[in-house]
Design a protein around this motif. Structure first.
Motif, mmCIF file in Angstrom:
data_model
loop_
_atom_site.group_PDB
_atom_site.id
_atom_site.type_symbol
_atom_site.label_atom_id
_atom_site.label_comp_id
_atom_site.label_asym_id
_atom_site.label_seq_id
_atom_site.Cartn_x
_atom_site.Cartn_y
_atom_site.Cartn_z
ATOM 1 N N ILE A 32 6.101 7.586 -5.403
ATOM 2 C CA ILE A 32 5.074 6.537 -5.451
ATOM 3 C C ILE A 32 5.467 5.508 -6.511
ATOM 4 C CG2 ILE A 32 2.660 6.013 -5.998
ATOM 5 C CD1 ILE A 32 2.007 8.867 -4.845
ATOM 6 N N ASN A 33 6.036 5.971 -7.605
ATOM 7 C CA ASN A 33 6.467 5.058 -8.667
ATOM 8 C C ASN A 33 7.575 4.123 -8.187
ATOM 9 O OD1 ASN A 33 6.631 4.192 -11.563
ATOM 10 N ND2 ASN A 33 8.698 4.963 -11.290
ATOM 11 N N ILE A 34 8.547 4.633 -7.472
ATOM 12 C CA ILE A 34 9.663 3.767 -7.096
ATOM 13 C C ILE A 34 9.367 2.934 -5.858
ATOM 14 C CG2 ILE A 34 11.448 5.116 -8.229
ATOM 15 C CD1 ILE A 34 12.216 6.276 -5.582
ATOM 16 N N GLN A 35 8.293 3.283 -5.129
ATOM 17 C CA GLN A 35 7.869 2.478 -3.984
ATOM 18 C C GLN A 35 6.357 2.269 -4.040
ATOM 19 O OE1 GLN A 35 9.460 4.476 -0.394
ATOM 20 N NE2 GLN A 35 10.382 2.488 0.017
ATOM 21 N N PRO A 36 5.881 1.467 -5.011
ATOM 22 C CA PRO A 36 4.433 1.226 -5.093
ATOM 23 C C PRO A 36 3.910 0.685 -3.764
ATOM 24 C CG PRO A 36 5.582 0.257 -6.971
ATOM 25 C CD PRO A 36 6.623 0.702 -6.002
ATOM 26 N N GLY A 37 2.805 1.252 -3.306
ATOM 27 C CA GLY A 37 2.226 0.827 -2.044
ATOM 28 C C GLY A 37 2.762 1.589 -0.851
ATOM 29 N N THR A 38 3.626 2.566 -1.111
ATOM 30 C CA THR A 38 4.149 3.366 -0.001
ATOM 31 C C THR A 38 2.989 4.003 0.748
ATOM 32 O OG1 THR A 38 5.813 4.999 0.648
ATOM 33 C CG2 THR A 38 4.464 5.549 -1.264
ATOM 34 N N THR A 39 3.187 4.237 2.023
ATOM 35 C CA THR A 39 2.125 4.852 2.815
ATOM 36 C C THR A 39 2.225 6.365 2.737
ATOM 37 O OG1 THR A 39 3.449 4.906 4.826
ATOM 38 C CG2 THR A 39 2.108 2.916 4.439
ATOM 39 N N VAL A 40 1.141 7.010 3.066
ATOM 40 C CA VAL A 40 1.134 8.473 3.112
ATOM 41 C C VAL A 40 2.177 8.945 4.125
ATOM 42 C CG1 VAL A 40 -0.248 10.508 3.710
ATOM 43 C CG2 VAL A 40 -1.248 8.683 2.321
ATOM 44 N N ASN A 41 2.264 8.274 5.272
ATOM 45 C CA ASN A 41 3.244 8.682 6.290
ATOM 46 C C ASN A 41 4.675 8.540 5.792
ATOM 47 O OD1 ASN A 41 1.458 9.541 8.240
ATOM 48 N ND2 ASN A 41 1.323 7.550 9.228
ATOM 49 N N ASN A 42 4.967 7.479 5.060
ATOM 50 C CA ASN A 42 6.312 7.325 4.509
ATOM 51 C C ASN A 42 6.602 8.428 3.500
ATOM 52 O OD1 ASN A 42 8.826 5.813 4.238
ATOM 53 N ND2 ASN A 42 8.083 5.354 2.182
ATOM 54 N N LEU A 43 5.642 8.739 2.663
ATOM 55 C CA LEU A 43 5.814 9.808 1.678
ATOM 56 C C LEU A 43 6.023 11.150 2.374
ATOM 57 C CD1 LEU A 43 5.954 10.088 -1.381
ATOM 58 C CD2 LEU A 43 3.491 10.479 -1.397
ATOM 59 N N LEU A 44 5.295 11.389 3.452
ATOM 60 C CA LEU A 44 5.498 12.604 4.244
ATOM 61 C C LEU A 44 6.933 12.693 4.741
ATOM 62 C CD1 LEU A 44 2.270 12.792 6.445
ATOM 63 C CD2 LEU A 44 3.120 14.599 4.931
ATOM 64 N N SER A 45 7.439 11.596 5.222
ATOM 65 C CA SER A 45 8.798 11.552 5.755
ATOM 66 C C SER A 45 9.839 11.795 4.657
ATOM 67 C CB SER A 45 9.041 10.200 6.426
ATOM 68 O OG SER A 45 10.330 10.118 6.929
ATOM 69 N N ILE A 46 9.649 11.180 3.513
ATOM 70 C CA ILE A 46 10.588 11.343 2.400
ATOM 71 C C ILE A 46 10.587 12.774 1.891
ATOM 72 C CG2 ILE A 46 10.983 10.758 -0.033
ATOM 73 C CD1 ILE A 46 10.077 7.897 0.660
ATOM 74 N N HIS A 65 16.749 7.415 3.947
ATOM 75 C CA HIS A 65 15.692 7.272 2.929
ATOM 76 C C HIS A 65 16.309 6.874 1.590
ATOM 77 C CE1 HIS A 65 12.141 8.486 5.078
ATOM 78 N NE2 HIS A 65 12.728 9.583 5.499
ATOM 79 N N PHE A 66 17.380 7.552 1.217
ATOM 80 C CA PHE A 66 18.056 7.292 -0.047
ATOM 81 C C PHE A 66 18.539 5.841 -0.106
ATOM 82 C CE2 PHE A 66 22.091 7.360 -2.513
ATOM 83 C CZ PHE A 66 21.564 7.656 -3.753
ATOM 84 N N SER A 67 19.182 5.389 0.945
ATOM 85 C CA SER A 67 19.678 4.005 0.996
ATOM 86 C C SER A 67 18.522 3.022 0.969
ATOM 87 C CB SER A 67 20.517 3.793 2.263
ATOM 88 O OG SER A 67 21.667 4.601 2.219
ATOM 89 N N GLY A 68 17.438 3.350 1.667
ATOM 90 C CA GLY A 68 16.265 2.478 1.679
ATOM 91 C C GLY A 68 15.648 2.327 0.303
ATOM 92 N N LEU A 69 15.625 3.394 -0.465
ATOM 93 C CA LEU A 69 15.085 3.322 -1.824
ATOM 94 C C LEU A 69 15.959 2.440 -2.700
ATOM 95 C CD1 LEU A 69 14.040 7.043 -2.326
ATOM 96 C CD2 LEU A 69 12.533 5.089 -1.931
ATOM 97 N N ARG A 70 17.268 2.582 -2.547
ATOM 98 C CA ARG A 70 18.200 1.748 -3.344
ATOM 99 C C ARG A 70 18.023 0.280 -2.983
ATOM 100 N NH1 ARG A 70 23.585 4.751 -2.305
ATOM 101 N NH2 ARG A 70 24.125 2.666 -1.626
ATOM 102 N N GLU A 71 17.886 -0.010 -1.682
ATOM 103 C CA GLU A 71 17.703 -1.391 -1.248
ATOM 104 C C GLU A 71 16.385 -1.964 -1.743
ATOM 105 O OE1 GLU A 71 18.132 -1.338 3.000
ATOM 106 O OE2 GLU A 71 20.196 -0.590 2.862
#
Length: 170
Positions: free
Chosen positions: A61-75, A161-167
């Motif tokens: 949540i810290n590295i992707q503020p505003g992330t959705t619950v579904n995205n967090l589930l996927s990660i 997911h890893f690449s998406g976080l870096r981007e």
């Protein structure tokens, strides 16, 4: 792939072929390194009545503020029920704020509160200190090699997911 200085392990072992014993030693090293890497945050979390699942949620949540619950589930790769338990605790304790989506009212966007950000910073500081010391001791070539090994171990979905976080951070 030609064998050369970049393909030699510690003590001249060829990295083109690893024995089962060398792989077992690597697995054991990873296990004990992970225990050490999580030990400091575990102590901090335990003092607050939280576990590693809380830490992972707070981290992402810290590295992707505003992330959705579904995205967090996927990660995180956990069940919705498990994540809901963790998020409910974090929201009730004032560490995470859940906001209804502007475009889709069914979506929940997650943000750390000031208290959540402070806890995340404390947890990350402990891990950064351990990583910094290990990287310093191992040297720059080892840092690059270690990252390559970690990325090569990721399944394609995890690597996305890893690449998406870096981007997202660039």
């Amino acid at each position: 792939m030609a064998e050369g200085p970049g393909n030699q392990g510690h003590g001249g072992e060829s990295l083109l072929y690893l024995t089962d014993e060398q792989l077992r030693q690597g697995i054991e090293a990873m296990f004990f390194a992970y225990r050490a890497f999580t030990a400091d945050p575990d102590r901090i979390l335990q003092g607050n009545g939280y576990g590693r699942a809380h830490h992972r949620a707070i981290h992402f949540i810290n590295i992707q503020p505003g992330t959705t619950v579904n995205n967090l589930l996927s990660i995180l790769g956990v069940t919705k029920q498990s994540l809901n338990r963790v998020l409910r605790t974090l929201v009730e304790d004032g560490l995470v704020e859940s906001r209804v989506g502007r475009m889709d009212k069914r979506e929940r966007h997650l943000y750390l509160t000031e208290a959540g950000a402070a806890l995340e910073h404390q947890l990350s500081d402990a891990q950064r200190a351990r990583m910094r010391a290990a990287y310093r001791q191992a040297g720059p070539e080892a840092v690059t090699g270690f990252r390559r090994v970690l990325e090569a171990m990721m399944d394609p979905e995890m690597h996305r997911h890893f690449s998406g976080l870096r981007e997202a951070r660039s």
